[in-house]
Design a protein around this motif. Structure first.
Motif, PDB file in Angstrom:
ATOM      1  N   ALA A   1       0.877  -1.197   0.033  1.00  0.00           N
ATOM      2  CA  ALA A   1      -0.100   0.211  -0.208  1.00  0.00           C
ATOM      3  C   ALA A   1       0.827   1.250  -0.017  1.00  0.00           C
ATOM      4  O   ALA A   1       1.811   1.338   0.828  1.00  0.00           O
ATOM      5  CB  ALA A   1      -0.931  -0.046   0.994  1.00  0.00           C
ATOM      6  N   LEU A   2       0.235   2.289  -0.771  1.00  0.00           N
ATOM      7  CA  LEU A   2       1.219   3.595  -0.776  1.00  0.00           C
ATOM      8  C   LEU A   2      -0.060   4.517  -0.174  1.00  0.00           C
ATOM      9  O   LEU A   2      -1.065   4.587  -0.482  1.00  0.00           O
ATOM     10  CB  LEU A   2       1.519   4.150  -2.107  1.00  0.00           C
ATOM     11  N   LEU A   3       0.478   4.766   1.176  1.00  0.00           N
ATOM     12  CA  LEU A   3      -0.509   5.732   1.819  1.00  0.00           C
ATOM     13  C   LEU A   3      -0.155   7.211   1.547  1.00  0.00           C
ATOM     14  O   LEU A   3       1.367   7.493   1.790  1.00  0.00           O
ATOM     15  CB  LEU A   3      -0.547   5.554   3.375  1.00  0.00           C
ATOM     16  N   VAL A   4      -0.824   8.088   0.975  1.00  0.00           N
ATOM     17  CA  VAL A   4      -0.253   9.095   0.340  1.00  0.00           C
ATOM     18  C   VAL A   4      -1.211  10.482   0.588  1.00  0.00           C
ATOM     19  O   VAL A   4      -2.455  10.288   0.038  1.00  0.00           O
ATOM     20  CB  VAL A   4       0.317   9.100  -1.146  1.00  0.00           C
ATOM     21  N   SER A   5      -0.966  11.322   1.527  1.00  0.00           N
ATOM     22  CA  SER A   5      -1.769  12.183   2.012  1.00  0.00           C
ATOM     23  C   SER A   5      -1.209  13.595   2.367  1.00  0.00           C
ATOM     24  O   SER A   5       0.182  13.583   2.110  1.00  0.00           O
ATOM     25  CB  SER A   5      -2.697  11.854   3.036  1.00  0.00           C
ATOM     26  N   GLY A   6      -1.887  14.659   2.815  1.00  0.00           N
ATOM     27  CA  GLY A   6      -1.255  15.708   3.578  1.00  0.00           C
ATOM     28  C   GLY A   6      -0.541  15.336   4.739  1.00  0.00           C
ATOM     29  O   GLY A   6       0.467  16.156   5.101  1.00  0.00           O
ATOM     30  N   GLY A   7      -0.592  14.494   5.360  1.00  0.00           N
ATOM     31  CA  GLY A   7      -0.183  14.155   6.481  1.00  0.00           C
ATOM     32  C   GLY A   7       0.964  12.961   6.683  1.00  0.00           C
ATOM     33  O   GLY A   7       2.140  12.731   7.361  1.00  0.00           O
ATOM     34  N   HIS A   8       0.883  12.173   5.534  1.00  0.00           N
ATOM     35  CA  HIS A   8       1.570  10.799   5.511  1.00  0.00           C
ATOM     36  C   HIS A   8       2.045  10.574   3.933  1.00  0.00           C
ATOM     37  O   HIS A   8       1.513  10.851   3.110  1.00  0.00           O
ATOM     38  CB  HIS A   8       0.892   9.694   6.032  1.00  0.00           C
ATOM     39  N   THR A   9       3.179   9.876   3.964  1.00  0.00           N
ATOM     40  CA  THR A   9       3.703   9.230   2.547  1.00  0.00           C
ATOM     41  C   THR A   9       4.415   7.917   3.216  1.00  0.00           C
ATOM     42  O   THR A   9       5.470   8.135   3.707  1.00  0.00           O
ATOM     43  CB  THR A   9       4.680  10.126   1.994  1.00  0.00           C
ATOM     44  N   GLN A  10       3.744   6.764   3.023  1.00  0.00           N
ATOM     45  CA  GLN A  10       4.495   5.720   3.553  1.00  0.00           C
ATOM     46  C   GLN A  10       4.031   4.436   2.446  1.00  0.00           C
ATOM     47  O   GLN A  10       3.007   4.528   1.852  1.00  0.00           O
ATOM     48  CB  GLN A  10       3.686   5.233   4.761  1.00  0.00           C
ATOM     49  N   LEU A  11       5.079   3.572   2.595  1.00  0.00           N
ATOM     50  CA  LEU A  11       4.860   2.533   1.824  1.00  0.00           C
ATOM     51  C   LEU A  11       4.785   1.307   2.800  1.00  0.00           C
ATOM     52  O   LEU A  11       5.681   1.164   3.702  1.00  0.00           O
ATOM     53  CB  LEU A  11       6.020   2.023   0.753  1.00  0.00           C
ATOM     54  N   VAL A  12       3.745   0.628   2.913  1.00  0.00           N
ATOM     55  CA  VAL A  12       3.341  -0.663   3.629  1.00  0.00           C
ATOM     56  C   VAL A  12       3.179  -1.919   2.929  1.00  0.00           C
ATOM     57  O   VAL A  12       2.417  -1.979   1.876  1.00  0.00           O
ATOM     58  CB  VAL A  12       2.169  -0.125   4.587  1.00  0.00           C
ATOM     59  N   ASP A  13       3.660  -2.841   3.766  1.00  0.00           N
ATOM     60  CA  ASP A  13       3.568  -4.219   2.879  1.00  0.00           C
ATOM     61  C   ASP A  13       2.376  -4.679   4.027  1.00  0.00           C
ATOM     62  O   ASP A  13       2.733  -4.975   5.258  1.00  0.00           O
ATOM     63  CB  ASP A  13       4.904  -5.280   3.262  1.00  0.00           C
ATOM     64  N   VAL A  14       1.380  -5.252   3.437  1.00  0.00           N
ATOM     65  CA  VAL A  14       0.162  -5.603   4.087  1.00  0.00           C
ATOM     66  C   VAL A  14      -0.041  -7.093   3.805  1.00  0.00           C
ATOM     67  O   VAL A  14      -0.454  -7.686   2.702  1.00  0.00           O
ATOM     68  CB  VAL A  14      -1.110  -4.889   3.622  1.00  0.00           C
ATOM     69  N   THR A  15       0.090  -7.883   4.886  1.00  0.00           N
ATOM     70  CA  THR A  15      -0.410  -9.373   4.910  1.00  0.00           C
ATOM     71  C   THR A  15      -1.628  -9.864   5.706  1.00  0.00           C
ATOM     72  O   THR A  15      -1.903 -10.880   5.196  1.00  0.00           O
ATOM     73  CB  THR A  15       0.968 -10.113   5.538  1.00  0.00           C
ATOM     74  N   GLY A  16      -2.188  -8.741   5.994  1.00  0.00           N
ATOM     75  CA  GLY A  16      -3.550  -9.131   6.834  1.00  0.00           C
ATOM     76  C   GLY A  16      -3.894  -8.089   7.591  1.00  0.00           C
ATOM     77  O   GLY A  16      -3.061  -6.943   7.675  1.00  0.00           O
ATOM     78  N   ILE A  17      -5.308  -7.837   8.110  1.00  0.00           N
ATOM     79  CA  ILE A  17      -5.581  -6.823   8.601  1.00  0.00           C
ATOM     80  C   ILE A  17      -4.962  -6.729  10.037  1.00  0.00           C
ATOM     81  O   ILE A  17      -4.985  -7.579  10.809  1.00  0.00           O
ATOM     82  CB  ILE A  17      -7.247  -6.954   8.758  1.00  0.00           C
TER      83      ILE A  17
ATOM     84  N   ARG B   1      -1.666  -6.285  10.342  1.00  0.00           N
ATOM     85  CA  ARG B   1      -0.149  -6.893   9.832  1.00  0.00           C
ATOM     86  C   ARG B   1       0.458  -6.043   8.873  1.00  0.00           C
ATOM     87  O   ARG B   1       0.197  -6.206   7.709  1.00  0.00           O
ATOM     88  CB  ARG B   1      -0.335  -8.400   9.515  1.00  0.00           C
ATOM     89  N   TYR B   2       0.923  -4.975   9.267  1.00  0.00           N
ATOM     90  CA  TYR B   2       1.781  -3.805   8.357  1.00  0.00           C
ATOM     91  C   TYR B   2       3.074  -3.759   8.712  1.00  0.00           C
ATOM     92  O   TYR B   2       3.592  -3.691   9.968  1.00  0.00           O
ATOM     93  CB  TYR B   2       0.927  -2.655   8.932  1.00  0.00           C
ATOM     94  N   ARG B   3       4.122  -3.895   7.602  1.00  0.00           N
ATOM     95  CA  ARG B   3       5.131  -3.411   7.790  1.00  0.00           C
ATOM     96  C   ARG B   3       5.469  -2.375   6.996  1.00  0.00           C
ATOM     97  O   ARG B   3       5.333  -2.346   5.939  1.00  0.00           O
ATOM     98  CB  ARG B   3       6.102  -4.747   7.341  1.00  0.00           C
ATOM     99  N   ILE B   4       5.902  -1.190   7.859  1.00  0.00           N
ATOM    100  CA  ILE B   4       6.521   0.000   6.998  1.00  0.00           C
ATOM    101  C   ILE B   4       7.731  -0.333   6.271  1.00  0.00           C
ATOM    102  O   ILE B   4       8.995  -0.509   6.803  1.00  0.00           O
ATOM    103  CB  ILE B   4       6.809   1.052   7.950  1.00  0.00           C
ATOM    104  N   LEU B   5       7.727  -0.208   4.734  1.00  0.00           N
ATOM    105  CA  LEU B   5       8.624  -0.316   4.058  1.00  0.00           C
ATOM    106  C   LEU B   5       9.475   0.858   3.709  1.00  0.00           C
ATOM    107  O   LEU B   5      10.710   0.916   3.600  1.00  0.00           O
ATOM    108  CB  LEU B   5       8.196  -0.798   2.486  1.00  0.00           C
ATOM    109  N   GLY B   6       8.743   1.971   3.818  1.00  0.00           N
ATOM    110  CA  GLY B   6       9.511   3.499   3.580  1.00  0.00           C
ATOM    111  C   GLY B   6       8.520   4.268   3.911  1.00  0.00           C
ATOM    112  O   GLY B   6       7.172   4.367   3.954  1.00  0.00           O
ATOM    113  N   GLU B   7       9.129   5.611   4.137  1.00  0.00           N
ATOM    114  CA  GLU B   7       8.509   6.790   4.461  1.00  0.00           C
ATOM    115  C   GLU B   7       8.876   8.107   4.214  1.00  0.00           C
ATOM    116  O   GLU B   7       9.997   8.037   4.094  1.00  0.00           O
ATOM    117  CB  GLU B   7       7.699   6.473   5.918  1.00  0.00           C
ATOM    118  N   SER B   8       8.223   9.165   4.254  1.00  0.00           N
ATOM    119  CA  SER B   8       8.798  10.433   4.123  1.00  0.00           C
ATOM    120  C   SER B   8       9.673  10.655   5.307  1.00  0.00           C
ATOM    121  O   SER B   8       9.347  10.910   6.279  1.00  0.00           O
ATOM    122  CB  SER B   8       7.802  11.345   3.561  1.00  0.00           C
TER     123      SER B   8
END
Lengths: 226, 344
Positions: B132-148, B150-157
């Motif tokens: 998932a790429l979460l991209v908004s006014g407050g966040h820029t994050q790449l997240v590996d999602v394996t379940g609800i 179950r999130y691993r932050i891959l990278g962020e601003s």
């Protein structure tokens, strides 16, 4: 009459259940922990009385002035609970409740309630206890510098109530001349006094729908350019 | 299970009803943009003061629109963070108290989990796992999602969020608040070849972002262009276009890299910036070229809304999670600290 009353406007968190002329209260001094306590207090009062929320006649709350966040917590909880159970709401001034509390504890009838509004100002309200034993507002509540606080209608026999009297003791005394005989800066707003005042409001038909559980901040200028 | 969702983390009041059999039954959003426009940004105290006026009327509205009696709600979900603490408190206190009064379970939802799961409200919805790429006014994050949960932050601003860079650059271009969508509109009339902005942090390995340098570059470009240009409006449009290209390019490069590194085939985009048309076009093409597929929420569910909170809350409530008789929102709340939902 059956009313729940809550207050989260300052460091104290309190809830009270009024059933006719009896009032039960739960109270804790718990700065910034209102969200952890208030609903449990309300549930506990109901449990002890054997009442269900929907069997009440209404929910009263300390509508301010006070901490902006604090009065919003009481208003929000009131909105949610009242909407869920189809109950009306009764907003009560925290300054009026402080004056009512002082009458309950000390029997004093002329009360100048003051809260520290920070930024060198006080939230201010002048109250007199009427024949019914209830706090009645004289003039209007306001936020003002302590040296410009509105003067009471008579020049003697007044009691200063609330933490505004510790923050600005000397300035307020000077401003009031000889009108103030005693001060109780340790007094604070309690839900039981909100309940007492709300019962009269309710009897007079002054209850409101849940979405009108809205804080009265008194300080409406919160930005520099507004 | 039918869940009422409440979102009040910033400057939008959102309320919705999601039912796990019938889908999204109603949703309404009230935007405070006009209140904050005069200040060029969100004023937290004004945001809180407005949420408390709008939340309950919106709850009435969605119940009416869905034709539901309030007794038919099985659970209440509210945004419990991250966000503006005073704003979060209003929605949390109303939501938790409603659930108490209704005698139904309540759940505090992580705002970014709401965004991240929003594409699952669409048909067809992406299968797990995905990036998932979460991209908004407050966040820029790449997240590996394996379940609800179950999130691993891959990278962020490391500095400005992408949406923040859009808004700040828009301000430099003298566009009205909030500037991001205005900049995108202006960019449509711009010449993509006239200016060339850098693509920050794409020339080295890793999945982190940095967008704060772009606004400095934009400022210098504006000065140069206005000094030499006969048509300042065209110059602004050209700069807007070049800026947008740079952000889109950077996001595309990092997303492609994230799919390669994780071996995932599906990418979802969420958050306010994911409504950007150029970003969607370029991302879909790039991910398809990798043999993958990109998914997006409908534009109305890219920005803050109650539907995503109702949906995320429903997943957690259905798994038996719920809150004690307490509301305790958090301004900061790392997403990789969330509890996993085992059933999915």
């Amino acid at each position: 009459m059956k009313l729940l009353a809550i207050d989260t406007s300052g460091d104290a968190c309190s809830a009270a259940l009024l059933v006719d002329d009896r009032v039960q209260q739960e109270l804790q001094i718990a700065p910034r922990r209102h969200g952890e306590l208030i609903l449990s207090m309300m549930q506990s009062l109901l449990d002890d009385s054997g009442l269900q929320l929907h069997e009440l006649d209404g929910i009263a709350f300390g509508r301010g002035p006070g901490s902006f966040t604090g009065v919003r917590i009481a208003a929000s909880v009131t909105q949610g609970a009242a909407f869920a159970a189809d109950l009306p709401v009764i907003p009560i001034s925290t300054l009026a409740a402080m004056a009512q509390g002082q009458f309950r504890r000390r029997g004093q009838r002329r009360l100048l309630a003051a809260l520290d509004a920070r930024m060198d100002e006080v939230y201010w309200g002048c109250y007199q206890i009427g024949d019914a034993g209830l706090a009645e507002l004289h003039g209007e509540e306001c936020v003002c510098p302590p040296d410009r606080a509105p003067l009471p209608p008579t020049s003697e026999g007044w009691a200063g109530v609330g933490p505004g009297w510790s923050a600005y003791q000397a300035i307020l005394q000077a401003r009031m001349g000889g009108a103030v005989e005693t001060t109780s800066p340790e007094a604070f707003c309690e839900a039981r006094d909100i309940a007492t005042l709300a019962a009269t409001e309710f009897s007079a038909g002054r209850q409101l729908p849940p979405e009108q559980a809205i804080p009265i901040y008194l300080r409406d200028q919160v930005t520099r350019t507004a | 299970m039918r869940v009422l969702g409440i979102e009040t983390s910033c400057d939008e009041t959102g309320v919705a009803i999601f039912d796990d059999q019938q889908g999204l039954m109603a949703h309404a959003v009230y935007s405070q943009v006009d209140i904050h426009a005069a200040y060029g940004g969100v004023v937290p105290e004004l945001a809180s003061r407005d949420h408390i006026r709008k939340t309950l009327p919106l709850i009435r509205q969605v119940l009416d629109e869905a034709g539901l009696d309030k007794g038919s709600i099985d659970g209440v979900a509210y945004t419990a963070g991250p966000g503006l603490i005073g704003a979060l408190l209003v929605g949390s206190a109303i939501g938790r108290s409603l659930a108490w009064g209704w005698k139904v379970p309540a759940i505090g939802v992580h705002h970014m989990e709401g965004h991240l799961l929003a594409p699952l409200l669409e048909e067809p919805s992406p299968q797990l796992p995905f990036v998932a790429l979460l991209v908004s006014g407050g966040h820029t994050q790449l997240v590996d999602v394996t379940g609800i949960g179950r999130y691993r932050i891959l990278g962020e601003s490391l500095d400005d969020a992408a949406g923040e860079a859009f808004d700040k650059t828009a301000k430099l271009l003298e566009l009205p608040y909030p500037g991001g969508p205005e900049l995108a509109k202006l960019a449509e009339h711009g010449d993509p070849g006239r200016f060339r902005f850098p693509r920050p942090m794409t020339d080295r390995p890793g999945l982190d972002f940095s967008f704060s340098g772009l606004k400095t570059f934009a400022l210098n470009s504006i000065k140069t262009a206005l000094a030499e240009s006969t048509d300042p409006d065209q110059a602004r449009a050209d700069i807007a276009r070049a800026f947008e290209e740079a952000v889109v390019d950077t996001l595309v490069i990092k997303c492609r890299r994230a799919l390669r590194e994780t071996g995932r085939k599906r990418l979802i985009l969420a958050g306010g910036v994911s409504a950007n048309r150029r970003l969607r076009e370029r991302m879909s093409t790039a991910i398809a070229a990798e043999g993958g597929e990109a998914f997006y929420p409908q534009p109305a569910l890219c920005t803050d809304n109650g539907a995503m909170i109702a949906f995320a809350g429903c997943q957690r409530l259905r798994a038996g999670q719920h809150e004690p008789l307490v509301f305790k929102p958090r301004a900061r709340w790392p997403m990789d600290h969330l509890e996993a939902v085992s059933s999915s």
